[in-house]
Design an enzyme around this catalytic site. Structure first.
Site, PDB file in Angstrom:
ATOM      1  N   HIS A   1       0.840  -1.202   0.000  1.00  0.00           N
ATOM      2  CA  HIS A   1       0.000   0.000   0.000  1.00  0.00           C
ATOM      3  C   HIS A   1       0.880   1.258   0.000  1.00  0.00           C
ATOM      4  CE1 HIS A   1      -3.364   2.509   0.435  1.00  0.00           C
ATOM      5  NE2 HIS A   1      -3.690   2.321   1.698  1.00  0.00           N
TER       6      HIS A   1
ATOM      7  N   HIS B   1      -2.489  -0.892 -11.778  1.00  0.00           N
ATOM      8  CA  HIS B   1      -3.313  -0.473 -10.642  1.00  0.00           C
ATOM      9  C   HIS B   1      -4.564  -1.328 -10.616  1.00  0.00           C
ATOM     10  CE1 HIS B   1      -5.607   2.108  -7.918  1.00  0.00           C
ATOM     11  NE2 HIS B   1      -4.451   2.637  -7.583  1.00  0.00           N
TER      12      HIS B   1
ATOM     13  N   ASP C   1       2.745   6.102  -7.899  1.00  0.00           N
ATOM     14  CA  ASP C   1       4.041   5.866  -7.264  1.00  0.00           C
ATOM     15  C   ASP C   1       5.223   5.933  -8.210  1.00  0.00           C
ATOM     16  OD1 ASP C   1       3.120   5.416  -4.631  1.00  0.00           O
ATOM     17  OD2 ASP C   1       2.307   3.507  -5.296  1.00  0.00           O
TER      18      ASP C   1
HETATM   19  N1  ACO Z   1       4.640  -5.283 -14.123  1.00  0.00           N
HETATM   20  C1  ACO Z   1       4.499  -6.372 -14.939  1.00  0.00           C
HETATM   21  N2  ACO Z   1       3.347  -7.078 -15.062  1.00  0.00           N
HETATM   22  C2  ACO Z   1       2.304  -6.672 -14.347  1.00  0.00           C
HETATM   23  C3  ACO Z   1       2.366  -5.541 -13.501  1.00  0.00           C
HETATM   24  C4  ACO Z   1       3.587  -4.837 -13.414  1.00  0.00           C
HETATM   25  N3  ACO Z   1       3.713  -3.769 -12.630  1.00  0.00           N
HETATM   26  N4  ACO Z   1       1.161  -5.371 -12.892  1.00  0.00           N
HETATM   27  C5  ACO Z   1       0.375  -6.333 -13.361  1.00  0.00           C
HETATM   28  N5  ACO Z   1       1.062  -7.141 -14.239  1.00  0.00           N
HETATM   29  C6  ACO Z   1       0.529  -8.253 -15.024  1.00  0.00           C
HETATM   30  C7  ACO Z   1       0.367  -9.482 -14.157  1.00  0.00           C
HETATM   31  O1  ACO Z   1       1.504 -10.301 -14.181  1.00  0.00           O
HETATM   32  C8  ACO Z   1      -0.829 -10.130 -14.833  1.00  0.00           C
HETATM   33  O2  ACO Z   1      -0.370 -10.737 -16.008  1.00  0.00           O
HETATM   34  P1  ACO Z   1      -1.013 -12.137 -16.494  1.00  0.00           P
HETATM   35  O3  ACO Z   1      -2.427 -11.821 -16.852  1.00  0.00           O
HETATM   36  O4  ACO Z   1      -0.184 -12.550 -17.643  1.00  0.00           O
HETATM   37  O5  ACO Z   1      -0.914 -13.073 -15.324  1.00  0.00           O
HETATM   38  C9  ACO Z   1      -1.709  -8.954 -15.247  1.00  0.00           C
HETATM   39  O6  ACO Z   1      -0.789  -7.866 -15.436  1.00  0.00           O
HETATM   40  C10 ACO Z   1      -2.765  -8.565 -14.227  1.00  0.00           C
HETATM   41  O7  ACO Z   1      -2.113  -8.410 -12.958  1.00  0.00           O
HETATM   42  P2  ACO Z   1      -2.862  -8.486 -11.551  1.00  0.00           P
HETATM   43  O8  ACO Z   1      -1.856  -8.684 -10.480  1.00  0.00           O
HETATM   44  O9  ACO Z   1      -3.988  -9.466 -11.639  1.00  0.00           O
HETATM   45  O10 ACO Z   1      -3.500  -7.051 -11.479  1.00  0.00           O
HETATM   46  P3  ACO Z   1      -4.054  -6.344 -10.185  1.00  0.00           P
HETATM   47  O11 ACO Z   1      -5.020  -5.346 -10.658  1.00  0.00           O
HETATM   48  O12 ACO Z   1      -4.521  -7.329  -9.171  1.00  0.00           O
HETATM   49  O13 ACO Z   1      -2.749  -5.667  -9.572  1.00  0.00           O
HETATM   50  C11 ACO Z   1      -1.159  -4.097  -8.840  1.00  0.00           C
HETATM   51  C12 ACO Z   1      -2.568  -4.324  -9.421  1.00  0.00           C
HETATM   52  C13 ACO Z   1      -0.997  -4.900  -7.522  1.00  0.00           C
HETATM   53  C14 ACO Z   1      -0.990  -2.613  -8.512  1.00  0.00           C
HETATM   54  C15 ACO Z   1      -0.123  -4.561  -9.873  1.00  0.00           C
HETATM   55  O14 ACO Z   1      -0.293  -3.863 -11.078  1.00  0.00           O
HETATM   56  C16 ACO Z   1       1.315  -4.404  -9.372  1.00  0.00           C
HETATM   57  O15 ACO Z   1       1.812  -5.271  -8.667  1.00  0.00           O
HETATM   58  N6  ACO Z   1       1.991  -3.257  -9.727  1.00  0.00           N
HETATM   59  C17 ACO Z   1       3.330  -2.993  -9.261  1.00  0.00           C
HETATM   60  C18 ACO Z   1       3.306  -2.501  -7.828  1.00  0.00           C
HETATM   61  C19 ACO Z   1       2.795  -1.095  -7.706  1.00  0.00           C
HETATM   62  O16 ACO Z   1       3.187  -0.193  -8.453  1.00  0.00           O
HETATM   63  N7  ACO Z   1       1.910  -0.871  -6.722  1.00  0.00           N
HETATM   64  C20 ACO Z   1       1.364   0.456  -6.442  1.00  0.00           C
HETATM   65  C21 ACO Z   1      -0.100   0.508  -6.744  1.00  0.00           C
HETATM   66  S1  ACO Z   1      -0.709   2.135  -6.460  1.00  0.00           S
HETATM   67  C22 ACO Z   1      -1.026   2.252  -4.800  1.00  0.00           C
HETATM   68  O17 ACO Z   1      -1.298   1.316  -4.138  1.00  0.00           O
HETATM   69  C23 ACO Z   1      -0.950   3.588  -4.151  1.00  0.00           C
END
Ligand code: ACO
Length: 447
Positions: free
Chosen positions: A272, A311, A367
């Protein structure tokens, strides 16, 4: 109104019994309690909704923040985030979130005066702060000290008293930057700096953070404004993890200091409040622009994620990230350009042209650039979630106030699907059938 969807009803047929039910739909939602009547027998508890992480469950009605993740829209009380970031101050935005309307000149002056005159903490907070180890994480200190404030203000327990609520809101918005700066200076071994109420809200925070031996601290106006805008961009984000924590803990009727301490605790988690720190670590690890294509390749191959991208809600460019990117250039004009910015720009350029990221709707989030700005301003990495908490405080408090006044709300108490053992009798230790445990259970019981 954009938030209200169509109403009507659902006709639900339970294929287990053949019975049909009419379930009302209001504002694009049905009440899961209406499904409780769906039973297979008289002693059946009734149908529950199963939704870990609340992916598709609205826990409240709210009139504070609107997000359309597909279109990249964020509004506070109807005002687009872009306009607030351009024209408002953080304190004005806090007023908007909490009171529901933008203030006129007179109201803003009174509000600012009231917040500025609650920036001091009780002298015993200093002793409390001194009890933390020299290397205590500032966010851990925030969780403890914000919670401790409840013991200084027992009047805060009177949560149904509107005047008391307003007073606690002013105190919390006023004192959070003071506690935040104290947590940093404690970790550095620097003496604490008293608030300077002649400075703006972010200017005073910068003074309490960075003032050394000078008589008067004058914040750099570009950095002061950049910090104010970053606070605006973090001020609320509807039912995120920490806000949900504030509402859930607040639903027990506890005072707002304790509820907000729960919000700080949620924000302490790396998923978070810690993502912008992870972005900086990733950029440092990549090290140079030349290594960006190789890094992107490794992300696509599944070894780690591109931090600051993607996101849960935004499936488009996070509107806050656009504003933050612009601020980053303004800040670097003052502080000197960081090589990490060039790596970030190259990462963004390549990712936005790459089918892997396009097809998954992965765009820079809030971020991606915020950590770079904080770092350039001189904040250590472990202060990043603390800065987030300062920005989020009006959001938590407006959501808490809305929750307390919402007659639909009850103490937060989710249900569970119990999938454990049926009732069984206790046995004396010597007759417990260890040999009848399966491998998994044996493993769990291994000391
Ligand atoms: N880099 C590479 N691949 C990604 C990323 C990323 N940053 N984010 C998602 N994916 C891919 C996943 O591997 C998945 O691929 P697949 O379908 O081949 O398995 C697909 O995109 C969907 O990913 P999920 O994890 O299901 O998406 P979700 O909406 O649950 O996750 C999250 C959102 C946790 C923010 C994710 O994008 C992530 O981990 N990002 C990086 C961390 C980050 O920047 N967090 C800050 C969020 S903003 C905040 O909280 C203030």
């Amino acid at each position: 109104m954009t938030t209200v969807n169509s109403s009507g009803s659902l006709t639900v047929t339970d294929n287990r019994t053949g019975k049909t039910y009419d379930i009302p739909v209001e504002n694009g939602a049905f009440k899961t309690m209406d499904f409780r009547q769906i039973k297979v027998s008289d002693d059946d508890f009734g149908l529950l909704g199963y939704d870990p992480g609340f992916l598709n469950t609205a826990s409240c009605k709210s009139a504070i923040t609107y997000i359309d993740g597909d279109r990249g829209i964020l509004r506070y009380r109807g005002y687009p985030i872009e306009q607030l970031a351009l024209h408002s101050t953080f304190l004005e935005t806090a007023y908007l979130l909490i009171k529901g309307e933008l203030p006129d000149k007179e109201r803003l002056a009174v509000w600012s005066y009231n917040i500025h005159h609650h920036t001091m903490t009780h002298a015993n907070i200093v002793k409390f702060m001194d009890g933390f180890r020299y290397d205590a994480h500032p966010m851990g200190i925030m969780v403890g000290t914000v919670g401790a404030l409840s013991t200084f203000y027992p009047d805060a327990k009177d949560i149904m008293n509107e005047d008391s609520r307003k007073l606690q809101v002013r105190r919390l918005i006023g004192k959070i930057p003071t506690l935040a700066a104290m947590s940093f200076r404690h970790s550095m071994g620097f003496p604490y700096v008293l608030p300077d109420n002649d400075l703006s809200y972010p200017g005073n925070f910068l003074s309490m953070m960075f003032k050394m031996t000078e008589q008067n601290y004058s914040p750099n106006p570009v950095l002061e404004r950049a910090l104010d805008v970053l606070f605006i961009l973090h001020a609320d984000h509807e039912q995120n993890c920490s806000t949900n924590a504030v509402r859930a803990v607040g639903s027990s009727g506890v005072d707002p200091y304790t509820a907000v301490a729960a919000g700080c605790a949620a924000l302490y988690g790396p998923k978070h409040g810690g993502a912008n720190e992870a972005v900086i670590r990733m950029l440092m690890e990549i090290g140079s622009i030349e290594k960006v294509p190789e890094f992107i390749k490794s992300v696509k191959a599944g070894s780690g994620r591109l931090m600051g991208f993607g996101h849960r809600v935004y499936k488009n460019y996070d509107p806050r990230a656009k504003i933050i990117k612009k601020i980053a250039f303004e800040v670097f004009e003052e502080t000197g350009r960081s090589p990490l910015l060039d790596i970030a720009l190259e990462l963004e350029r390549i990712a936005l042209e790459d089918d892997y990221f396009i097809s998954r709707k992965l765009y820079p989030n809030v971020d991606f650039y915020s950590g770079l700005i904080y770092k350039a301003m001189g904040f250590p990495l472990d202060m990043f979630p603390v800065l987030f908490a300062i920005g989020r405080i009006p959001g938590w408090l407006s959501q808490w106030t809305e929750h307390v006044q919402d007659s639909d709300q009850k103490i937060a108490r989710p249900r569970q699907l119990y999938l454990g053992e049926e009732a069984r009798d206790w046995m004396p230790i010597e007759s417990r059938p260890r040999n009848r445990m399966d491998e998994k259970k044996l493993d769990i019981c291994r000391l």
